[in-house]
Scaffold this motif. Sequence first.
Motif, PDB file in Angstrom:
ATOM      1  N   ASN A   1      42.308  28.309  34.000  1.00 15.87           N
ATOM      2  CA  ASN A   1      41.363  29.192  34.689  1.00 15.87           C
ATOM      3  C   ASN A   1      40.698  28.529  35.884  1.00 15.87           C
ATOM      4  O   ASN A   1      40.578  29.135  36.956  1.00 15.87           O
ATOM      5  CB  ASN A   1      40.261  29.662  33.732  1.00 15.87           C
ATOM      6  CG  ASN A   1      40.784  30.425  32.555  1.00 15.87           C
ATOM      7  OD1 ASN A   1      41.943  30.823  32.519  1.00 15.87           O
ATOM      8  ND2 ASN A   1      39.921  30.631  31.575  1.00 15.87           N
TER       9      ASN A   1
ATOM     10  N   ALA B   1      41.120  29.736  39.789  1.00 13.91           N
ATOM     11  CA  ALA B   1      39.923  30.187  40.515  1.00 13.91           C
ATOM     12  C   ALA B   1      39.705  29.358  41.772  1.00 13.91           C
ATOM     13  O   ALA B   1      39.408  29.904  42.842  1.00 13.91           O
ATOM     14  CB  ALA B   1      38.701  30.122  39.609  1.00 13.91           C
TER      15      ALA B   1
ATOM     16  N   VAL C   1      42.431  30.381  44.399  1.00 18.14           N
ATOM     17  CA  VAL C   1      42.207  31.728  44.933  1.00 18.14           C
ATOM     18  C   VAL C   1      41.001  31.767  45.875  1.00 18.14           C
ATOM     19  O   VAL C   1      41.043  32.419  46.916  1.00 18.14           O
ATOM     20  CB  VAL C   1      42.043  32.737  43.776  1.00 18.14           C
ATOM     21  CG1 VAL C   1      41.542  34.076  44.260  1.00 18.14           C
ATOM     22  CG2 VAL C   1      43.368  32.893  43.036  1.00 18.14           C
TER      23      VAL C   1
ATOM     24  N   ILE D   1      36.834  38.032  46.338  1.00 21.26           N
ATOM     25  CA  ILE D   1      37.424  38.203  45.007  1.00 21.26           C
ATOM     26  C   ILE D   1      36.383  38.804  44.072  1.00 21.26           C
ATOM     27  O   ILE D   1      35.266  38.306  43.964  1.00 21.26           O
ATOM     28  CB  ILE D   1      37.926  36.853  44.440  1.00 21.26           C
ATOM     29  CG1 ILE D   1      39.197  36.419  45.134  1.00 21.26           C
ATOM     30  CG2 ILE D   1      38.146  36.918  42.937  1.00 21.26           C
ATOM     31  CD1 ILE D   1      40.409  37.230  44.771  1.00 21.26           C
TER      32      ILE D   1
ATOM     33  N   GLU E   1      37.632  40.028  40.815  1.00 20.21           N
ATOM     34  CA  GLU E   1      38.104  39.738  39.464  1.00 20.21           C
ATOM     35  C   GLU E   1      39.435  38.982  39.523  1.00 20.21           C
ATOM     36  O   GLU E   1      40.285  39.278  40.352  1.00 20.21           O
ATOM     37  CB  GLU E   1      38.299  41.040  38.691  1.00 20.21           C
ATOM     38  CG  GLU E   1      38.713  40.856  37.258  1.00 20.21           C
ATOM     39  CD  GLU E   1      38.883  42.183  36.515  1.00 20.21           C
ATOM     40  OE1 GLU E   1      39.358  42.127  35.369  1.00 20.21           O
ATOM     41  OE2 GLU E   1      38.569  43.236  37.074  1.00 20.21           O
ATOM     42  N   ILE E   2      39.571  38.022  38.621  1.00 15.52           N
ATOM     43  CA  ILE E   2      40.828  37.289  38.436  1.00 15.52           C
ATOM     44  C   ILE E   2      41.238  37.490  36.984  1.00 15.52           C
ATOM     45  O   ILE E   2      40.495  37.147  36.070  1.00 15.52           O
ATOM     46  CB  ILE E   2      40.663  35.783  38.719  1.00 15.52           C
ATOM     47  CG1 ILE E   2      40.171  35.538  40.140  1.00 15.52           C
ATOM     48  CG2 ILE E   2      41.967  35.041  38.446  1.00 15.52           C
ATOM     49  CD1 ILE E   2      39.773  34.096  40.420  1.00 15.52           C
TER      50      ILE E   2
ATOM     51  N   ILE F   1      49.303  36.996  37.426  1.00 17.87           N
ATOM     52  CA  ILE F   1      47.907  36.970  37.849  1.00 17.87           C
ATOM     53  C   ILE F   1      47.605  38.299  38.534  1.00 17.87           C
ATOM     54  O   ILE F   1      48.403  38.772  39.348  1.00 17.87           O
ATOM     55  CB  ILE F   1      47.661  35.803  38.836  1.00 17.87           C
ATOM     56  CG1 ILE F   1      48.035  34.460  38.200  1.00 17.87           C
ATOM     57  CG2 ILE F   1      46.219  35.798  39.330  1.00 17.87           C
ATOM     58  CD1 ILE F   1      48.064  33.291  39.172  1.00 17.87           C
TER      59      ILE F   1
ATOM     60  N   LEU G   1      44.739  39.955  40.927  1.00 17.70           N
ATOM     61  CA  LEU G   1      43.590  39.644  41.772  1.00 17.70           C
ATOM     62  C   LEU G   1      43.018  40.940  42.335  1.00 17.70           C
ATOM     63  O   LEU G   1      43.742  41.717  42.959  1.00 17.70           O
ATOM     64  CB  LEU G   1      43.998  38.720  42.917  1.00 17.70           C
ATOM     65  CG  LEU G   1      44.608  37.377  42.500  1.00 17.70           C
ATOM     66  CD1 LEU G   1      45.102  36.612  43.718  1.00 17.70           C
ATOM     67  CD2 LEU G   1      43.590  36.554  41.724  1.00 17.70           C
TER      68      LEU G   1
END
Length: 158
Positions: free
Chosen positions: A41, A45, A48, A57, A59-60, A71, A73
């Motif tokens: 994670n 994160a 990204v 961003i 939500e991941i 994934i 995004l």
Amino acid sequence: MDKWIRIFFYTFMVLLFMNGCNSTKGTEDIFQYKGSFVGDNSAIANIVHQLPGGEHIEEIELNTSVEPFGIVLTYDWMESEKRYIETAINNATFIFTLVQNAGWITFHFNDYEYKLGKVELQKWYGDELREYSSEDELKKQIETFLEDESKVKLLIGA
């Protein structure tokens, strides 16, 4: 003369202090995450958030229950469709280069959704993405391919 030396010294100290307070954000080498996994994670994160649109961003989501791992995004970002497509291709290229077991990525930009697979993207480039070892080298490759709108439409399916 002594007064001028003191003024110079204090000015120098203030400048030195202000330079030390400068943020180093953005100078981090994204390639330090090469070899990461979808299940990490923190690495995902960090990757990204360093890529274009990273500040938007929302939500991941990491999908690690069934291979190929993926994934999702979600961005909260108002831009043009062309910019969304460029961002999706750029970011997918970086993620597939850095994350060993990523098989697909879905990008959600408001009313637009793009799903890119690692195999398809590598075929599009004609290269193994894992072979890239520097951000500049990868950026040049991405820019070259984004210039050809017909190739972009073929990849995206537009």
